[in-house]
Design a protein around this motif. Structure first.
Motif, PDB file in Angstrom:
ATOM      1  N   LEU A  30      11.123   1.839   0.353  1.00  0.00           N
ATOM      2  CA  LEU A  30      11.079   1.762  -1.105  1.00  0.00           C
ATOM      3  C   LEU A  30       9.652   1.512  -1.593  1.00  0.00           C
ATOM      4  O   LEU A  30       9.228   2.071  -2.612  1.00  0.00           O
ATOM      5  N   GLY A  31       8.897   0.678  -0.877  1.00  0.00           N
ATOM      6  CA  GLY A  31       7.502   0.445  -1.250  1.00  0.00           C
ATOM      7  C   GLY A  31       6.674   1.705  -1.143  1.00  0.00           C
ATOM      8  O   GLY A  31       5.861   2.019  -2.029  1.00  0.00           O
ATOM      9  N   ALA A  32       6.870   2.447  -0.040  1.00  0.00           N
ATOM     10  CA  ALA A  32       6.129   3.703   0.137  1.00  0.00           C
ATOM     11  C   ALA A  32       6.465   4.692  -0.970  1.00  0.00           C
ATOM     12  O   ALA A  32       5.583   5.396  -1.479  1.00  0.00           O
ATOM     13  N   ALA A  33       7.742   4.751  -1.340  1.00  0.00           N
ATOM     14  CA  ALA A  33       8.168   5.675  -2.394  1.00  0.00           C
ATOM     15  C   ALA A  33       7.654   5.223  -3.759  1.00  0.00           C
ATOM     16  O   ALA A  33       7.185   6.047  -4.564  1.00  0.00           O
ATOM     17  N   PHE A  34       7.719   3.921  -4.046  1.00  0.00           N
ATOM     18  CA  PHE A  34       7.255   3.412  -5.341  1.00  0.00           C
ATOM     19  C   PHE A  34       5.768   3.694  -5.530  1.00  0.00           C
ATOM     20  O   PHE A  34       5.317   4.077  -6.617  1.00  0.00           O
ATOM     21  N   ALA A  35       4.994   3.524  -4.465  1.00  0.00           N
ATOM     22  CA  ALA A  35       3.558   3.798  -4.558  1.00  0.00           C
ATOM     23  C   ALA A  35       3.303   5.243  -4.958  1.00  0.00           C
ATOM     24  O   ALA A  35       2.428   5.523  -5.790  1.00  0.00           O
ATOM     25  N   ARG A  36       4.075   6.157  -4.386  1.00  0.00           N
ATOM     26  CA  ARG A  36       3.820   7.574  -4.615  1.00  0.00           C
ATOM     27  C   ARG A  36       4.456   8.109  -5.899  1.00  0.00           C
ATOM     28  O   ARG A  36       3.926   9.028  -6.518  1.00  0.00           O
ATOM     29  N   VAL A  37       5.585   7.545  -6.288  1.00  0.00           N
ATOM     30  CA  VAL A  37       6.278   8.030  -7.485  1.00  0.00           C
ATOM     31  C   VAL A  37       5.714   7.397  -8.751  1.00  0.00           C
ATOM     32  O   VAL A  37       5.597   8.051  -9.795  1.00  0.00           O
ATOM     33  N   VAL A  38       5.324   6.119  -8.679  1.00  0.00           N
ATOM     34  CA  VAL A  38       4.916   5.392  -9.878  1.00  0.00           C
ATOM     35  C   VAL A  38       3.442   5.006  -9.862  1.00  0.00           C
ATOM     36  O   VAL A  38       2.691   5.366 -10.769  1.00  0.00           O
ATOM     37  N   ARG A  77       3.753  -3.411   2.965  1.00  0.00           N
ATOM     38  CA  ARG A  77       3.278  -2.490   4.004  1.00  0.00           C
ATOM     39  C   ARG A  77       3.427  -1.043   3.552  1.00  0.00           C
ATOM     40  O   ARG A  77       2.531  -0.212   3.748  1.00  0.00           O
ATOM     41  N   GLY A  78       4.584  -0.738   2.966  1.00  0.00           N
ATOM     42  CA  GLY A  78       4.800   0.622   2.477  1.00  0.00           C
ATOM     43  C   GLY A  78       3.833   1.001   1.374  1.00  0.00           C
ATOM     44  O   GLY A  78       3.359   2.144   1.307  1.00  0.00           O
ATOM     45  N   VAL A  79       3.514   0.033   0.515  1.00  0.00           N
ATOM     46  CA  VAL A  79       2.606   0.296  -0.607  1.00  0.00           C
ATOM     47  C   VAL A  79       1.174   0.479  -0.127  1.00  0.00           C
ATOM     48  O   VAL A  79       0.486   1.442  -0.495  1.00  0.00           O
ATOM     49  N   THR A  80       0.709  -0.444   0.706  1.00  0.00           N
ATOM     50  CA  THR A  80      -0.692  -0.376   1.140  1.00  0.00           C
ATOM     51  C   THR A  80      -0.944   0.837   2.030  1.00  0.00           C
ATOM     52  O   THR A  80      -2.055   1.386   2.017  1.00  0.00           O
ATOM     53  N   ALA A  81       0.068   1.280   2.782  1.00  0.00           N
ATOM     54  CA  ALA A  81      -0.102   2.474   3.622  1.00  0.00           C
ATOM     55  C   ALA A  81      -0.353   3.719   2.786  1.00  0.00           C
ATOM     56  O   ALA A  81      -0.874   4.722   3.292  1.00  0.00           O
ATOM     57  N   ASP A 151      15.747   8.830   6.247  1.00  0.00           N
ATOM     58  CA  ASP A 151      16.452   9.860   7.010  1.00  0.00           C
ATOM     59  C   ASP A 151      15.537  10.566   8.000  1.00  0.00           C
ATOM     60  O   ASP A 151      15.994  11.080   9.033  1.00  0.00           O
ATOM     61  N   ASN A 152      14.241  10.621   7.706  1.00  0.00           N
ATOM     62  CA  ASN A 152      13.296  11.360   8.534  1.00  0.00           C
ATOM     63  C   ASN A 152      12.249  10.407   9.105  1.00  0.00           C
ATOM     64  O   ASN A 152      12.439   9.851  10.173  1.00  0.00           O
ATOM     65  N   ALA A 153      11.190  10.175   8.355  1.00  0.00           N
ATOM     66  CA  ALA A 153      10.162   9.237   8.821  1.00  0.00           C
ATOM     67  C   ALA A 153       9.246   8.883   7.673  1.00  0.00           C
ATOM     68  O   ALA A 153       9.078   9.663   6.725  1.00  0.00           O
ATOM     69  N   LEU A 154       8.645   7.699   7.773  1.00  0.00           N
ATOM     70  CA  LEU A 154       7.638   7.313   6.792  1.00  0.00           C
ATOM     71  C   LEU A 154       6.405   8.197   6.952  1.00  0.00           C
ATOM     72  O   LEU A 154       6.097   8.641   8.060  1.00  0.00           O
ATOM     73  N   PRO A 155       5.698   8.464   5.865  1.00  0.00           N
ATOM     74  CA  PRO A 155       4.465   9.244   5.986  1.00  0.00           C
ATOM     75  C   PRO A 155       3.404   8.462   6.760  1.00  0.00           C
ATOM     76  O   PRO A 155       3.444   7.228   6.816  1.00  0.00           O
ATOM     77  N   GLU A 156       2.473   9.171   7.342  1.00  0.00           N
ATOM     78  CA  GLU A 156       1.365   8.526   8.037  1.00  0.00           C
ATOM     79  C   GLU A 156       0.519   7.737   7.033  1.00  0.00           C
ATOM     80  O   GLU A 156       0.297   8.202   5.905  1.00  0.00           O
ATOM     81  N   PRO A 157       0.036   6.550   7.418  1.00  0.00           N
ATOM     82  CA  PRO A 157      -0.819   5.784   6.498  1.00  0.00           C
ATOM     83  C   PRO A 157      -2.084   6.562   6.152  1.00  0.00           C
ATOM     84  O   PRO A 157      -2.637   7.284   6.993  1.00  0.00           O
ATOM     85  N   VAL A 158      -2.543   6.428   4.921  1.00  0.00           N
ATOM     86  CA  VAL A 158      -3.783   7.079   4.526  1.00  0.00           C
ATOM     87  C   VAL A 158      -4.953   6.355   5.177  1.00  0.00           C
ATOM     88  O   VAL A 158      -4.845   5.202   5.623  1.00  0.00           O
ATOM     89  N   GLU A 159      -6.088   7.049   5.260  1.00  0.00           N
ATOM     90  CA  GLU A 159      -7.240   6.456   5.946  1.00  0.00           C
ATOM     91  C   GLU A 159      -7.749   5.220   5.228  1.00  0.00           C
ATOM     92  O   GLU A 159      -8.073   4.202   5.857  1.00  0.00           O
ATOM     93  N   ALA A 160      -7.801   5.272   3.885  1.00  0.00           N
ATOM     94  CA  ALA A 160      -8.280   4.122   3.099  1.00  0.00           C
ATOM     95  C   ALA A 160      -7.076   3.324   2.619  1.00  0.00           C
ATOM     96  O   ALA A 160      -6.653   3.427   1.463  1.00  0.00           O
TER      97      ALA A 160
END
Length: 484
Positions: A30-38, A77-81, A151-160
Motif C-alpha cells: 500500500l505504501g508503494a502504491a500510495f507513493a506512485r498514485v498520490v 519502506r514501500g514509500v521510500t523505495a 499478486d506479482n511483485a513489488l517494483p525494484e527500489p529506485v536508485e535515489a
C-alpha cells in the motif's frame, strides 16, 4: 495466496484485522502504491513536496495500537523505495496528522482503526493540505496497484531512495488550535474528559494544559482513561454507543463538573455531556459551533457557508440560516462533506456522527477544535451546559437505528410506497438513501433510510417536532422494514 484488498480498502480508508487482513507485507504494498498514485503525481503537479524539499515527501503518524509501529515501518519502506522522503511524527491523533499534512504541505498517512476493537488497524490517507483520499479521489487506484504488487511483485527500489526522519509536531498542533479559539477569558470551568485510552490522552493535556509556550487556562480537567492502551481495557473508544458514555456521565455528576468531553480512539471526534450527565446531540454541537463561526465570518464582512449532512437535525439549517449563513446539505461521509467544504469555501461543516470540519483547519475534521468552541461558548455566558444545549435542540430525534434485512432495496421500496400512499404531500429525495419529509406540513416529521455498503443493514433516522410524533413514525417505519 495474497489478501483480497477489496475487503480491506473501504470507501474512505483502509480498515481490517491484523495480521490476517492488514499485515506488514500488505502495508508495504500500500505504501508503494500510495507513493506512485498520490505522492509522486502531486509533486509533479507542484504540490506535496514540502517547503525546501529536494525530493517529494509525506508524513506518517499512528495511534496507540500495538500493531502500529510494525505497519508504519513497512508502509515507509514501500514509500521510500519509490524515491519519497518520509517524516515520522509518531503518536498522534488523526487531526494531528491532518495538521502536519496541512502545515508542512505534504500528503499523509495515519495508522489507526479509530473506534474499532484492538485486533483492528487501518490507514487514513490524505493529499497535501489534508485533502481527502477516498474511493473516487485516488483510493481505488491505490488499491488496484497494491493488489498488483501483492499478486506479482513489488517494483525494484529506485536508485535515489527516500530518507526517513522524525519530527514532533504536538506542541505546534496545540499552539495552532489555541490560536483559533481564545479561552483565556472564560469563566472557570471543570471538565471531565474521557479519552477511552485513545489518543485524546496525549492531545488533551497538550491543548488544554500548560504545554510549553502556552499559557494556562481557567479549566480544571478531570482525566478519565488517559493511559494510551490499544487494548481498550475500560470500554470501547466509540462514544457514539451510549454504553461507552456511562463512565463519563457518572464522573461528571460525581465531580459536579460543568460538562464532559469524550473522544474516540484517534481523537478526531468529540462528544459532549452536560452537567446532569445528559448526552448533548452532535447536531446541537454543530449548530452551536456553526453559529460561532458564522458570527466571526459576518464580523469580517464575509458571506458564510456551512455544510451539514442530511441526518443532522433540521435545527441546524434553521438556526444557521436565520443567523445569516448559506447552508448546504450533503451526503453522509467525510469525503463528501470535505469536497463540499472545499467547493463552497465553507467556514464550517458538521455531521451527526460528531465529525466537525473547519476551513481554518484545511477543511479537515478536528474534534479538539470543536471542543474548544464548546468550552468558549459555555464559558462566555452564565447558562449551564444543559440550558445552552436546549437552545439548539428544539426537535426530537430517534438516533440511528439499524435493522438487518434480507433485501434492503425491497424494504426501502415497501416503506416508500406506504408513505406515499398515506401522505401524498410528502417530499422524497434520494441524495443519500431515501429521505421522506413531512416537514412543510403538520405534524412535522422526516426520516431517512440508508443501506449499509458492507452489511445487510438499513439505517433509520427519524426527527419530529415532538416526541409522540417521532415515536409513531419510528415505530411505523420499523414495522414496515422488519415485516416478514
Amino acid at each position: 495466496m495474497s489478501i483480497d484488498l477489496s475487503v480491506l480498502v473501504k470507501a474512505y480508508d483502509v480498515r481490517g484485522v491484523v495480521p490476517d487482513q492488514l499485515s506488514p507485507v500488505v502495508a508495504e504494498a500500500l505504501g508503494a502504491a500510495f507513493a506512485r498514485v498520490v505522492v509522486l503525481p502531486d509533486a509533479e503537479a507542484g504540490a506535496g513536496t514540502g517547503a525546501g524539499a529536494a525530493r517529494p515527501g509525506m508524513v506518517i503518524g499512528r495511534d496507540m495500537r500495538d500493531s502500529g509501529p510494525g505497519l508504519v515501518d513497512a508502509f515507509a519502506r514501500g514509500v521510500t523505495a519509490a524515491g519519497v522522503d518520509v517524516t515520522l511524527i509518531g503518536l498522534c491523533s488523526t487531526d494531528g496528522l491532518y495538521f502536519a499534512s496541512g502545515s508542512l504541505g505534504v500528503p499523509g498517512a495515519m495508522f489507526t482503526a479509530s473506534h474499532n476493537p484492538a485486533r483492528y488497524n487501518g490507514i487514513k490517507l490524505c493529499r497535501s493540505g489534508a485533502r481527502p483520499v477516498g474511493q473516487d479521489t485516488g483510493l481505488a487506484q491505490v488499491r488496484e496497484l497494491a493488489q498488483d504488487y501483492l499478486d506479482n511483485a513489488l517494483p525494484e527500489p529506485v536508485e535515489a531512495a527516500g530518507q526517513v526522519s522524525e519530527r514532533d509536531v504536538l506542541a505546534e498542533y496545540a499552539g495552532f488550535l489555541r490560536s483559533l479559539v481564545d479561552l483565556s477569558g472564560v469563566r472557570p470551568l471543570k471538565v471531565v474528559v474521557d479519552a477511552g485510552n485513545g489518543m485524546g490522552g496525549l492531545t488533551v493535556p497538550a491543548v488544554l494544559g500548560e504545554a510549553a509556550g502556552l499559557a494556562g487556562l481557567p479549566l480544571e480537567v478531570v482525566p478519565l482513561f488517559f493511559e494510551l492502551d490499544g487494548t481498550f481495557p475500560n470500554h470501547e473508544a466509540n462514544p457514539l454507543e451510549p454504553a461507552n458514555l456511562v463512565d463519563l456521565q457518572a464522573a461528571v455528576v460525581a465531580n459536579e463538573a460543568d460538562l464532559g468531553l469524550a473522544f474516540d480512539g484517534d481523537a478526531d471526534r468529540c462528544f459532549v455531556v452536560d452537567e446532569r450527565g445528559g448526552a448533548v446531540s452532535p447536531s446541537a454541537v454543530t449548530a452551536l459551533v456553526g453559529l460561532a463561526e458564522v458570527s466571526k465570518e459576518l464580523a469580517a464582512g464575509r458571506a458564510p457557508t456551512v455544510i451539514h449532512n442530511l441526518i443532522t437535525s433540521r435545527a441546524v439549517p434553521d438556526l444557521l440560516s436565520a443567523a445569516g449563513a448559506q447552508t448546504v446539505r450533503t451526503r453522509v461521509g467525510h469525503s463528501f462533506i470535505k469536497a463540499q467544504m472545499a467547493q463552497h469555501g465553507a467556514v464550517f461543516g458538521g455531521e451527526h456522527s460528531a465529525h466537525y470540519y473547519f476551513r481554518d483547519f484545511w477543511f479537515a475534521d478536528t474534534g479538539m477544535l470543536a471542543a474548544l468552541h464548546v468550552l468558549a461558548a459555555l464559558g462566555t455566558q452564565e447558562h449551564s451546559m444543559s440550558q445552552l444545549a436546549e437552545m439548539f435542540e428544539p426537535y426530537v430525534g430517534s438516533g440511528e437505528i439499524n435493522s438487518t434485512v434480507p433485501d434492503a432495496a425491497a424494504a426501502t421500496q415497501r416503506v416508500l410506497d406506504a408513505y406515499r400512499a398515506a401522505y401524498p404531500e410528502v417530499v422524497v429525495d434520494t441524495l443519500d438513501g431515501v429521505t421522506v419529509s413531512h416537514w412543510e406540513s403538520h405534524p412535522q416529521w422526516w426520516f431517512n433510510l440508508r443501506a449499509s455498503n458492507t452489511e445487510p443493514l438499513l439505517r433509520l433516522n427519524v426527527e419530529a417536532a415532538d416526541e409522540d410524533i417521532m415515536e409513531k413514525v419510528r415505530d411505523d417505519v420499523l414495522a414496515l422494514i422488519r415485516q416478514d
